[in-house]
Design a protein around this motif. Structure first.
Motif, PDB file in Angstrom:
ATOM      1  N   SER A   1       0.850  -1.184   0.000  1.00 60.59           N
ATOM      2  CA  SER A   1       0.000   0.000   0.000  1.00 60.59           C
ATOM      3  C   SER A   1       0.889   1.238   0.000  1.00 60.59           C
ATOM      4  N   SER A   2       0.389   2.298  -0.623  1.00 60.05           N
ATOM      5  CA  SER A   2       1.134   3.559  -0.602  1.00 60.05           C
ATOM      6  C   SER A   2       0.923   4.313   0.716  1.00 60.05           C
ATOM      7  N   VAL A   3       0.114   3.759   1.583  1.00 61.85           N
ATOM      8  CA  VAL A   3      -0.133   4.215   2.959  1.00 61.85           C
ATOM      9  C   VAL A   3      -1.073   5.436   3.008  1.00 61.85           C
TER      10      VAL A   3
ATOM     11  N   VAL B   1       3.900   4.822  -7.313  1.00 66.47           N
ATOM     12  CA  VAL B   1       3.927   3.791  -6.269  1.00 66.47           C
ATOM     13  C   VAL B   1       5.235   2.996  -6.369  1.00 66.47           C
ATOM     14  N   ASP B   2       5.954   2.946  -5.279  1.00 67.76           N
ATOM     15  CA  ASP B   2       7.251   2.248  -5.242  1.00 67.76           C
ATOM     16  C   ASP B   2       7.053   0.764  -4.948  1.00 67.76           C
ATOM     17  N   ILE B   3       7.555  -0.096  -5.841  1.00 69.44           N
ATOM     18  CA  ILE B   3       7.482  -1.557  -5.629  1.00 69.44           C
ATOM     19  C   ILE B   3       8.897  -2.183  -5.698  1.00 69.44           C
ATOM     20  N   SER B   4       9.902  -1.359  -5.501  1.00 68.22           N
ATOM     21  CA  SER B   4      11.286  -1.830  -5.656  1.00 68.22           C
ATOM     22  C   SER B   4      11.668  -2.909  -4.643  1.00 68.22           C
ATOM     23  N   LYS B   5      11.039  -2.909  -3.474  1.00 68.98           N
ATOM     24  CA  LYS B   5      11.384  -3.901  -2.449  1.00 68.98           C
ATOM     25  C   LYS B   5      10.974  -5.315  -2.833  1.00 68.98           C
ATOM     26  N   CYS B   6      10.127  -5.431  -3.872  1.00 70.60           N
ATOM     27  CA  CYS B   6       9.715  -6.763  -4.314  1.00 70.60           C
ATOM     28  C   CYS B   6      10.868  -7.506  -4.980  1.00 70.60           C
ATOM     29  N   GLY B   7      11.798  -6.766  -5.526  1.00 70.19           N
ATOM     30  CA  GLY B   7      12.950  -7.409  -6.150  1.00 70.19           C
ATOM     31  C   GLY B   7      12.691  -7.978  -7.528  1.00 70.19           C
ATOM     32  N   PHE B   8      11.712  -7.449  -8.241  1.00 71.74           N
ATOM     33  CA  PHE B   8      11.435  -7.958  -9.574  1.00 71.74           C
ATOM     34  C   PHE B   8      12.583  -7.623 -10.528  1.00 71.74           C
ATOM     35  N   VAL B   9      12.833  -8.549 -11.443  1.00 73.21           N
ATOM     36  CA  VAL B   9      13.843  -8.307 -12.476  1.00 73.21           C
ATOM     37  C   VAL B   9      13.200  -8.174 -13.852  1.00 73.21           C
ATOM     38  N   THR B  10      11.909  -8.373 -13.887  1.00 68.12           N
ATOM     39  CA  THR B  10      11.129  -8.157 -15.117  1.00 68.12           C
ATOM     40  C   THR B  10       9.919  -7.296 -14.762  1.00 68.12           C
TER      41      THR B  10
ATOM     42  N   GLU C   1      -3.689   0.548  -3.020  1.00 70.86           N
ATOM     43  CA  GLU C   1      -3.380  -0.813  -2.567  1.00 70.86           C
ATOM     44  C   GLU C   1      -3.184  -1.673  -3.815  1.00 70.86           C
ATOM     45  N   TRP C   2      -2.134  -2.465  -3.797  1.00 70.37           N
ATOM     46  CA  TRP C   2      -1.754  -3.148  -5.031  1.00 70.37           C
ATOM     47  C   TRP C   2      -1.231  -4.562  -4.780  1.00 70.37           C
ATOM     48  N   ILE C   3      -1.317  -5.365  -5.821  1.00 69.51           N
ATOM     49  CA  ILE C   3      -0.747  -6.705  -5.842  1.00 69.51           C
ATOM     50  C   ILE C   3       0.007  -6.838  -7.161  1.00 69.51           C
ATOM     51  N   ALA C   4       1.244  -7.341  -7.079  1.00 74.77           N
ATOM     52  CA  ALA C   4       2.058  -7.504  -8.268  1.00 74.77           C
ATOM     53  C   ALA C   4       2.595  -8.932  -8.327  1.00 74.77           C
ATOM     54  N   VAL C   5       2.613  -9.471  -9.535  1.00 74.96           N
ATOM     55  CA  VAL C   5       3.143 -10.833  -9.764  1.00 74.96           C
ATOM     56  C   VAL C   5       4.224 -10.722 -10.844  1.00 74.96           C
ATOM     57  N   GLY C   6       5.413 -11.226 -10.520  1.00 74.52           N
ATOM     58  CA  GLY C   6       6.511 -11.146 -11.482  1.00 74.52           C
ATOM     59  C   GLY C   6       7.634 -12.098 -11.129  1.00 74.52           C
ATOM     60  N   TYR C   7       8.735 -11.961 -11.833  1.00 77.10           N
ATOM     61  CA  TYR C   7       9.890 -12.836 -11.629  1.00 77.10           C
ATOM     62  C   TYR C   7      11.002 -12.097 -10.864  1.00 77.10           C
ATOM     63  N   THR C   8      11.606 -12.823  -9.965  1.00 75.91           N
ATOM     64  CA  THR C   8      12.715 -12.249  -9.181  1.00 75.91           C
ATOM     65  C   THR C   8      14.080 -12.868  -9.555  1.00 75.91           C
ATOM     66  N   CYS C   9      14.073 -13.761 -10.530  1.00 76.71           N
ATOM     67  CA  CYS C   9      15.336 -14.353 -10.990  1.00 76.71           C
ATOM     68  C   CYS C   9      15.183 -14.853 -12.415  1.00 76.71           C
TER      69      CYS C   9
END
Length: 236
Positions: A146-148, A166-175, A228-236
């Motif tokens: 959430s952006s709080v 909205v910052d999602i960098s902590k998810c660690g996505f590479v794509t 509020e968000w949900i993201a699905v992606g690859y981390t490797c």
């Protein structure tokens, strides 16, 4: 020594025989007798030395025999020690083999356990399509946030529009992930549109633009609007 004695006795016999034939030669006989006695004495001395030498030789023989017995005893002890060392070494090797086999068994058991745990932890997230090529299933990750409320940085875009990044960098996505979003707040939800209209998605952030003339000038933040968000992606 018996030969020497025989020669002395023979000489004495010759002298006695000579004394019988010529009595005038009594003085010569006495001289010969004295010589014989002297030689006999020397012979006795030599005999004594020989006996002493024999005694020493016998003692040396006894000493040699004793030395041989000690050597044989040492050889026996050495052979016994070799057998003992060989048995102990074999026992140690066998024990080492048992420990190695036990370790191998434990390693195999650990491998099986790890395989089962990895299988149990198998990623249940599946990405069937996306902005980029699909990768290994184990690399798929679901990340949400959430952006709080009252801490979202809403900025004016136009007279009727506002936006936030909205910052999602902590998810660690590479794509580039697939993102779903919604707006959460406490006031004036009927006055805005576009909460699910995601713009410019990257691996570290995305933007949302809202059409809401009443949210401008920081009002949206005061009303607690946040993404509020949900993201699905690859981390490797």
């Amino acid at each position: 020594m018996a030969f020497l004695k025989l020669m002395v006795f023979s000489a004495v016999a010759i002298i006695l025989a000579s004394s019988k034939k010529g009595g005038k030669k009594g003085g010569g006989l006495r001289s010969l007798t004295a010589l014989v006695e002297q030689q006999t004495k020397k012979i006795s001395e030599i005999t004594s030395l020989v006996d002493e030498a024999k005694k020493e030789i016998n003692e040396l023989k006894a000493s040699v025999e004793e030395g041989k017995e000690e050597i044989n005893d040492l050889k026996s002890k050495i052979e016994s020690l070799k057998e003992t060392c060989a048995e102990e070494l074999k026992a140690s090797v066998d024990e080492g083999k048992e420990e190695i086999n036990d370790l191998k068994s434990k390693i195999e058991s650990l491998k099986e356990t790890c395989a089962e745990e990895l299988k149990a932890r198998k990623n249940d997230v599946m990405v069937v399509s996306g902005e980029e090529d699909l990768r290994e299933e184990r690399c798929a990750k679901v990340c949400a946030g959430s952006s709080v409320s009252k801490a979202t940085n809403w900025e004016d875009f136009s007279y009727t529009k506002i936006y936030t990044r909205v910052d999602i960098s902590k998810c660690g996505f590479v794509t580039i992930p697939t993102v779903t979003s919604s707006l959460e707040g406490s006031m004036s939800f009927t006055t805005r549109t576009g909460s699910s209209y995601i713009y410019r998605v990257t691996s570290s952030y995305f933007r949302i633009y809202l059409v809401s003339p009443y949210g401008r000038g920081g009002v949206a933040n005061k009303m607690g609007w946040n993404v509020e968000w949900i993201a699905v992606g690859y981390t490797c």
